[in-house]
Write a protein that holds these residues in place. Structure first.
Motif, PDB file in Angstrom:
ATOM      1  N   VAL A 126     -15.277  33.522 -32.221  1.00 55.90           N
ATOM      2  CA  VAL A 126     -14.804  34.360 -31.116  1.00 55.90           C
ATOM      3  C   VAL A 126     -15.661  35.617 -31.047  1.00 55.90           C
ATOM      4  O   VAL A 126     -15.791  36.341 -32.037  1.00 55.90           O
ATOM      5  CB  VAL A 126     -13.316  34.754 -31.297  1.00 55.90           C
ATOM      6  N   ASP A 127     -16.278  35.829 -29.881  1.00 57.11           N
ATOM      7  CA  ASP A 127     -16.948  37.104 -29.607  1.00 57.11           C
ATOM      8  C   ASP A 127     -15.938  37.918 -28.799  1.00 57.11           C
ATOM      9  O   ASP A 127     -15.748  37.696 -27.603  1.00 57.11           O
ATOM     10  CB  ASP A 127     -18.245  36.868 -28.815  1.00 57.11           C
ATOM     11  N   ALA A 128     -15.273  38.851 -29.476  1.00 53.38           N
ATOM     12  CA  ALA A 128     -14.065  39.463 -28.927  1.00 53.38           C
ATOM     13  C   ALA A 128     -14.330  40.528 -27.864  1.00 53.38           C
ATOM     14  O   ALA A 128     -13.440  40.843 -27.075  1.00 53.38           O
ATOM     15  CB  ALA A 128     -13.232  40.061 -30.065  1.00 53.38           C
ATOM     16  N   CYS A 129     -15.506  41.132 -27.865  1.00 49.87           N
ATOM     17  CA  CYS A 129     -15.861  42.142 -26.845  1.00 49.87           C
ATOM     18  C   CYS A 129     -17.214  41.731 -26.283  1.00 49.87           C
ATOM     19  O   CYS A 129     -18.214  42.434 -26.439  1.00 49.87           O
ATOM     20  CB  CYS A 129     -15.935  43.543 -27.453  1.00 49.87           C
ATOM     21  N   LEU A 144     -14.663  36.649 -25.143  1.00 45.75           N
ATOM     22  CA  LEU A 144     -13.555  37.407 -24.554  1.00 45.75           C
ATOM     23  C   LEU A 144     -14.029  38.762 -24.036  1.00 45.75           C
ATOM     24  O   LEU A 144     -14.910  39.383 -24.617  1.00 45.75           O
ATOM     25  CB  LEU A 144     -12.463  37.670 -25.605  1.00 45.75           C
ATOM     26  N   ASP A 145     -13.414  39.214 -22.960  1.00 48.31           N
ATOM     27  CA  ASP A 145     -13.643  40.589 -22.504  1.00 48.31           C
ATOM     28  C   ASP A 145     -12.534  40.984 -21.533  1.00 48.31           C
ATOM     29  O   ASP A 145     -11.934  40.118 -20.886  1.00 48.31           O
ATOM     30  CB  ASP A 145     -15.011  40.745 -21.830  1.00 48.31           C
ATOM     31  N   ILE A 201      -9.509  38.612 -20.862  1.00 47.21           N
ATOM     32  CA  ILE A 201      -8.297  39.145 -21.504  1.00 47.21           C
ATOM     33  C   ILE A 201      -7.476  39.858 -20.429  1.00 47.21           C
ATOM     34  O   ILE A 201      -7.670  41.037 -20.138  1.00 47.21           O
ATOM     35  CB  ILE A 201      -8.637  40.129 -22.655  1.00 47.21           C
ATOM     36  N   ILE A 208      -5.044  36.741 -26.778  1.00 50.75           N
ATOM     37  CA  ILE A 208      -5.334  36.973 -28.204  1.00 50.75           C
ATOM     38  C   ILE A 208      -4.340  36.193 -29.072  1.00 50.75           C
ATOM     39  O   ILE A 208      -4.738  35.553 -30.057  1.00 50.75           O
ATOM     40  CB  ILE A 208      -5.268  38.482 -28.549  1.00 50.75           C
ATOM     41  N   VAL A 251     -15.083  35.963 -36.281  1.00 53.35           N
ATOM     42  CA  VAL A 251     -14.785  36.848 -35.146  1.00 53.35           C
ATOM     43  C   VAL A 251     -15.785  37.995 -35.149  1.00 53.35           C
ATOM     44  O   VAL A 251     -15.987  38.644 -36.183  1.00 53.35           O
ATOM     45  CB  VAL A 251     -13.338  37.408 -35.221  1.00 53.35           C
ATOM     46  N   ILE A 272     -16.478  41.616 -33.540  1.00 52.63           N
ATOM     47  CA  ILE A 272     -15.959  42.741 -32.761  1.00 52.63           C
ATOM     48  C   ILE A 272     -17.105  43.725 -32.561  1.00 52.63           C
ATOM     49  O   ILE A 272     -17.399  44.551 -33.422  1.00 52.63           O
ATOM     50  CB  ILE A 272     -14.762  43.427 -33.480  1.00 52.63           C
ATOM     51  N   TYR A 314      -7.356  42.237 -32.955  1.00 53.34           N
ATOM     52  CA  TYR A 314      -8.292  41.116 -32.891  1.00 53.34           C
ATOM     53  C   TYR A 314      -8.545  40.477 -34.254  1.00 53.34           C
ATOM     54  O   TYR A 314      -8.936  39.315 -34.338  1.00 53.34           O
ATOM     55  CB  TYR A 314      -9.620  41.550 -32.268  1.00 53.34           C
ATOM     56  N   MET A 360      -7.082  37.027 -35.233  1.00 52.00           N
ATOM     57  CA  MET A 360      -7.664  35.733 -34.806  1.00 52.00           C
ATOM     58  C   MET A 360      -8.416  35.034 -35.934  1.00 52.00           C
ATOM     59  O   MET A 360      -8.716  33.851 -35.846  1.00 52.00           O
ATOM     60  CB  MET A 360      -8.606  35.948 -33.613  1.00 52.00           C
TER      61      MET A 360
END
Length: 403
Positions: free
Chosen positions: A229-232, A255-256, A282, A288, A298, A300, A339, A342
């Motif tokens: 997961v690339d959260a930002c 995700l963004d 998101i 999430i 993950v 961040i 985050y 996850m």
């Protein structure tokens, strides 16, 4: 160097938008470069580099020119005259440059260069903050390094080509590059060039990405077949790097909170031939929650002050405010708390910023590890990438392991 009226007018128009109206420098320059189809690469280079230079040294030049914001058009011509004089450029016989006090300009420069906030052209509050966080000596070194022009570095897309093949292709177009030791997918341009018009770029064989930024995806220890997961994710610079490191195998959930950035990521992924990326907007906390304890890795890449990337965004130091910095630190910690859930047991997470401030970096990691959510994690390693040491952008990254 001889100054040309139409190019100088373009610079003054750009400075009006950036300094007085708060427009982003990169967007303004993109528009300026489309102004005249007859301009060659040297003309466009002059407009872009001169505008960036004057924005970078705005406080110093304004102080020497004895003008204050908001700048009138005459004020901007006075600032331009300071820029030209300090570079030894002969001022033409134009009305804008009448009575320019050349000797006084040089004298004021020598005088103001003894005071860091003028010498490095930064707001008082930022100078005070840098000293408080890094100490006098380290802050002086870092802010001086951040005031130099950024190199153009490419990241070779190994899904489509190799470093050697791309280097040869660009060489045939008179674009010379060199390998960078310690950066396996990087090619640095020896001289600035517009690489976006090349077939290689259109075919997705490379992205423009600073050398320091290229370290982040590699720090996450991904391998083909993982669920990452690339959260930002934003527009996906690091997402695309992850896809190439994973050889298009496994799944990357990008995700963004900004849907428009994910649209741009989709477009870039298609050009890059990266097929294992799934963008998810998101738009609620459910996005999430559905991924709790589901990810092997993950990333961040947290929103931050951006102080590490002032080389390429010199206008950021004028837009940044103390209140924003306080708010972003709260956001960083909230993102870490939420985050991190996850990550599956035994999985890993990287927290990264493009800042050089400890309060956004190692202090945030320490706070997280001391919290209830962070009690399940341990710090494997962290890395401070300083512009004064490597010459590229300032970054921080911490690798955390879930027990």
């Amino acid at each position: 160097m001889r100054l040309h009226r139409n190019l100088c007018f373009a610079v003054i128009d750009g400075l009006t938008l950036i300094c007085n109206e708060g427009h982003y420098a990169d967007k303004v320059i993109q528009q300026l470069l489309k102004r005249d189809k007859r301009w060659g690469s040297r003309d466009r280079g002059f407009v872009a580099e001169t505008t960036y230079e004057i924005v970078r040294w705005k406080r110093l030049y304004a102080e020497i020119a004895e003008v204050k914001e908001p700048f009138s058009r005459d004020d901007l011509w006075r600032i331009f005259a300071v820029w030209a004089t300090l570079r030894g450029i002969k001022l033409p016989d134009w009305k804008y440059f009448e009575n320019t006090p050349v000797r006084k300009i040089k004298g004021r420069f020598d005088e103001l260069s003894k005071i860091r906030k003028f010498k490095e052209s930064i707001p008082d509050w930022l100078d005070n903050l840098g000293v408080a966080e890094l100490g006098e000596t380290a802050w002086s070194k870092e802010i001086a390094a951040l005031n130099t022009q950024a190199d153009v570095v490419l990241r070779v897309n190994t899904l489509k080509t190799s470093k050697e093949t791309l280097q040869a292709k660009l060489f045939d177009l008179d674009i010379e590059t060199e390998f960078l030791k310690g950066y396996p997918e990087a090619l640095k341009l020896k001289e600035r060039a517009n690489v976006f018009t090349t077939e290689a770029f259109k075919n997705g064989e490379f992205e423009v990405q600073d050398a320091s930024s290229q370290l982040v995806a590699a720090y996450l220890n991904v391998s083909p077949g993982m669920r990452v997961v690339d959260a930002c994710a934003g527009a996906g610079g690091k997402t695309l790097h992850l896809a190439s490191l994973m050889e298009n195998k496994g799944q990357i959930i990008a995700l963004d909170i900004y849907a428009n950035k994910l649209h741009e990521l989709k477009r870039r992924a298609k050009r890059n031939g990266a097929h294992n990326i799934e963008p998810r907007h998101i738009d609620s906390t459910k996005v999430i929650k559905k991924l709790h304890q589901k990810a092997d890795r993950v990333l961040i890449d947290a929103p931050c002050s951006g102080l590490g990337v002032l080389k390429r965004n010199p206008d950021a130091k004028w837009k940044l405010e103390p209140e924003f910095l306080n708010n972003i630190k709260t956001t960083q910690q909230e993102i870490l708390q939420q985050y991190s859930k996850m990550v599956k047991p035994g999985g890993q997470m990287v927290y990264a910023t493009c800042s050089i401030l400890p309060s956004e970096n190692q202090d945030q990691v320490s706070r997280f590890l001391a919290s209830e959510a962070g009690s399940e994690f341990s710090l494997v390693s962290d890395k401070k990438v300083l512009p004064s040491e490597l010459g590229y952008d300032g970054f921080y990254m911490a690798l955390l392991q879930k027990k």
